[in-house]
Design a protein around this motif. Structure first.
Motif, short mmCIF file in Angstrom:
data_model
loop_
_atom_site.label_atom_id
_atom_site.label_comp_id
_atom_site.label_asym_id
_atom_site.label_seq_id
_atom_site.Cartn_x
_atom_site.Cartn_y
_atom_site.Cartn_z
N SER A 161 0.89 -1.20 -0.21
CA SER A 161 -0.06 0.07 -0.02
C SER A 161 0.86 1.18 -0.09
O SER A 161 2.01 1.13 0.29
N ALA A 162 0.44 2.31 -0.04
CA ALA A 162 1.15 3.67 -0.23
C ALA A 162 0.31 5.00 -0.01
O ALA A 162 -1.07 4.90 -0.04
N ALA A 163 0.96 5.79 0.42
CA ALA A 163 0.31 7.29 0.73
C ALA A 163 1.52 8.07 0.04
O ALA A 163 2.58 7.82 0.37
N ALA A 164 1.20 9.17 -0.50
CA ALA A 164 2.33 10.11 -1.13
C ALA A 164 1.92 11.47 -0.85
O ALA A 164 0.73 11.94 -0.30
N THR A 165 2.85 12.60 -1.22
CA THR A 165 2.75 13.85 -1.06
C THR A 165 1.76 14.47 -2.40
O THR A 165 1.83 15.67 -2.40
N HIS A 166 1.36 13.66 -3.20
CA HIS A 166 0.69 14.19 -4.56
C HIS A 166 0.02 12.78 -4.95
O HIS A 166 0.46 11.70 -4.89
N ASN A 167 -1.04 13.25 -5.93
CA ASN A 167 -1.47 12.02 -6.47
C ASN A 167 -0.57 11.36 -7.57
O ASN A 167 0.35 12.09 -7.86
N TYR A 168 -0.68 10.31 -8.07
CA TYR A 168 0.35 9.43 -8.79
C TYR A 168 -0.33 8.44 -9.36
O TYR A 168 -1.68 7.92 -9.29
N THR A 169 0.42 7.71 -10.19
CA THR A 169 -0.14 6.36 -10.88
C THR A 169 0.74 5.35 -10.63
O THR A 169 2.11 5.65 -10.58
N PHE A 170 0.21 4.25 -10.37
CA PHE A 170 1.14 2.86 -10.38
C PHE A 170 0.61 1.78 -11.02
O PHE A 170 -0.39 1.49 -11.50
N ILE A 171 1.61 1.15 -11.51
CA ILE A 171 1.49 -0.13 -12.40
C ILE A 171 1.83 -1.39 -11.68
O ILE A 171 2.91 -1.48 -10.75
N TRP A 172 0.82 -2.33 -11.38
CA TRP A 172 0.99 -3.71 -10.54
C TRP A 172 1.23 -4.75 -11.68
O TRP A 172 0.59 -4.59 -12.64
N GLY A 173 1.88 -5.64 -11.23
CA GLY A 173 2.15 -6.78 -11.90
C GLY A 173 2.36 -7.85 -11.02
O GLY A 173 2.99 -8.05 -9.77
N MET A 174 1.59 -9.04 -11.14
CA MET A 174 1.56 -10.20 -10.34
C MET A 174 1.88 -11.39 -10.97
O MET A 174 1.63 -11.67 -12.07
N GLY A 175 2.45 -12.45 -10.11
CA GLY A 175 2.85 -13.71 -10.58
C GLY A 175 2.82 -14.81 -9.45
O GLY A 175 2.92 -14.57 -8.33
N GLY A 176 2.13 -16.02 -10.17
CA GLY A 176 2.07 -17.12 -9.00
C GLY A 176 1.41 -18.17 -9.13
O GLY A 176 1.30 -18.38 -10.43
N GLU A 177 0.52 -18.46 -8.08
CA GLU A 177 -0.23 -19.89 -8.54
C GLU A 177 -1.38 -19.72 -9.15
O GLU A 177 -1.92 -20.61 -9.90
N ASN A 178 -2.15 -18.48 -9.20
CA ASN A 178 -3.33 -18.34 -9.92
C ASN A 178 -3.72 -17.16 -10.46
O ASN A 178 -2.77 -16.23 -10.59
N LEU A 179 -4.83 -16.87 -11.23
CA LEU A 179 -4.97 -15.71 -11.99
C LEU A 179 -6.19 -15.13 -11.35
O LEU A 179 -6.89 -14.38 -11.99
N ASP A 180 -6.74 -15.17 -10.16
CA ASP A 180 -7.89 -14.74 -9.56
C ASP A 180 -7.40 -13.45 -8.81
O ASP A 180 -6.86 -13.43 -7.71
N TYR A 181 -7.94 -12.32 -9.70
CA TYR A 181 -7.63 -11.14 -9.10
C TYR A 181 -8.35 -10.89 -7.89
O TYR A 181 -7.70 -10.19 -6.65
N GLY A 182 -9.32 -11.42 -7.43
CA GLY A 182 -10.03 -11.11 -6.16
C GLY A 182 -9.61 -12.20 -4.95
O GLY A 182 -10.15 -12.03 -3.87
N ASP A 183 -8.60 -13.20 -5.46
CA ASP A 183 -8.00 -13.67 -4.20
C ASP A 183 -7.20 -12.98 -3.14
O ASP A 183 -5.96 -12.91 -3.45
N GLN A 184 -7.84 -12.27 -2.22
CA GLN A 184 -7.07 -11.35 -1.46
C GLN A 184 -7.62 -11.76 0.07
O GLN A 184 -8.92 -11.86 0.20
N ASP A 185 -6.72 -11.68 0.84
CA ASP A 185 -7.04 -11.78 2.35
C ASP A 185 -6.96 -10.19 2.82
O ASP A 185 -5.77 -9.92 3.34
#
Length: 291
Positions: free
Chosen positions: A259-283
């Motif tokens: 997670s992050a907080a900044a002193t200005h708005n920004y954009t970020f690119i996220w990339g994942m790799g691992g066991e599954n492709l389920d974006y909603g698999d989050q705890d």
């Protein structure tokens, strides 16, 4: 041109609790991604993801098969997702040709700002070029191992699955552009997207979460030179932070929040790799549980 790379090994969360600022930055922060006519990479042992950047300035840069891959081509056993975060550029993909290397099939993908490209595995060369050397392209990429070959595809924001989340009142209004994800195109394990924060919003990925079946990398950009991003990581009850500048990336282990907080708005690119492709698999964790 010059290719630079380093290998980063995985860490135990119990050990990471004792890391000081220098060690945290050494293990997780990727400070230098773009240099003129350089391809820079970090080979991470977190799901063997490679995080890299290429900045062609008047030259065509080859995506080389670095030594840890032990492969004739970078994509021999890998897939890759590429985002252009600079001036107009092109990615040229050539197959290995005939035995005498006389004929080569070639595909050219033009990428404008914030456009993405997925390339599946296979024995072929990849070159990065800028349309204008005075406004060079900046190609940010993530690569994961792949068990089969899926078709190459250019993806723009108009192709993305967009989730509008948060609110200005909570300082986290944002659009999550899911671009190189299985709802848009088939991939083996790589999933990538781009989150854009609205003016006045600075928080991302709240409430914090982990997904123990996937690691992740975050790349922050559109951060003004005099501003900074504070990236939060670690376990819910033992968080740490890393201060970052624009055009830098950070590795997020499967056991860590991101997670992050900044002193200005920004954009970020996220990339994942691992066991599954389920974006909603989050705890998820409650904000009030963070320590």
């Amino acid at each position: 041109m010059k290719t630079n790379y380093e290998v980063r090994y995985a860490s135990n969360p119990t050990d990471a609790k004792s890391y000081d600022t220098t060690r945290l930055r050494k293990d997780f922060l990727i400070e230098h991604l773009f240099g003129a006519n350089e391809v820079n990479m970090v080979y991470s042992m977190y799901d063997r993801m490679i995080v890299g950047g290429a900045m062609p300035v008047g030259e065509s840069l080859l995506l080389e098969a670095i030594d840890p891959l032990r492969a004739p081509y970078f994509l021999t056993r890998r897939e890759i997702g590429i985002f252009n975060v600079g001036g107009k550029g092109r990615v040229i993909v050539s197959d290995k040709g005939t035995k005498d290397n006389v004929q080569r099939n070639e595909a050219v993908y033009e990428l404008d700002y914030k456009e993405a490209l997925y390339l599946g595995r296979g024995d072929r060369e990849v070159h990065f070029e800028s349309v204008d050397a005075n406004q060079p392209a900046l190609f940010y990429f993530n690569s994961t191992t792949a068990h089969c070959a899926y078709p190459d595809k250019k993806v723009t924001k108009s192709d993305a699955v967009v989730a509008h989340m948060g609110s200005l009142e909570m300082s986290n209004e944002r659009d999550i552009n899911k671009m190189l994800v299985n709802q848009v195109l088939p991939t083996c394990q790589l999933q990538m997207g781009m989150t854009e924060l609205a003016t006045g919003s600075v928080w991302n990925t709240m409430p914090a979460h982990v997904h123990s079946r996937r690691m992740e990398a975050y790349f922050y950009f559109e951060v003004p030179e005099e501003q900074a991003v504070c990236h939060f990581m670690g376990e819910v009850e033992e968080t740490r932070h890393i201060w970052m500048k624009g055009n830098q990336a950070v590795l997020s282990p499967e056991w860590s929040i991101h997670s992050a907080a900044a002193t200005h708005n920004y954009t970020f690119i996220w990339g994942m790799g691992g066991e599954n492709l389920d974006y909603g698999d989050q705890d998820f964790s409650k904000i009030t549980d963070l320590k």
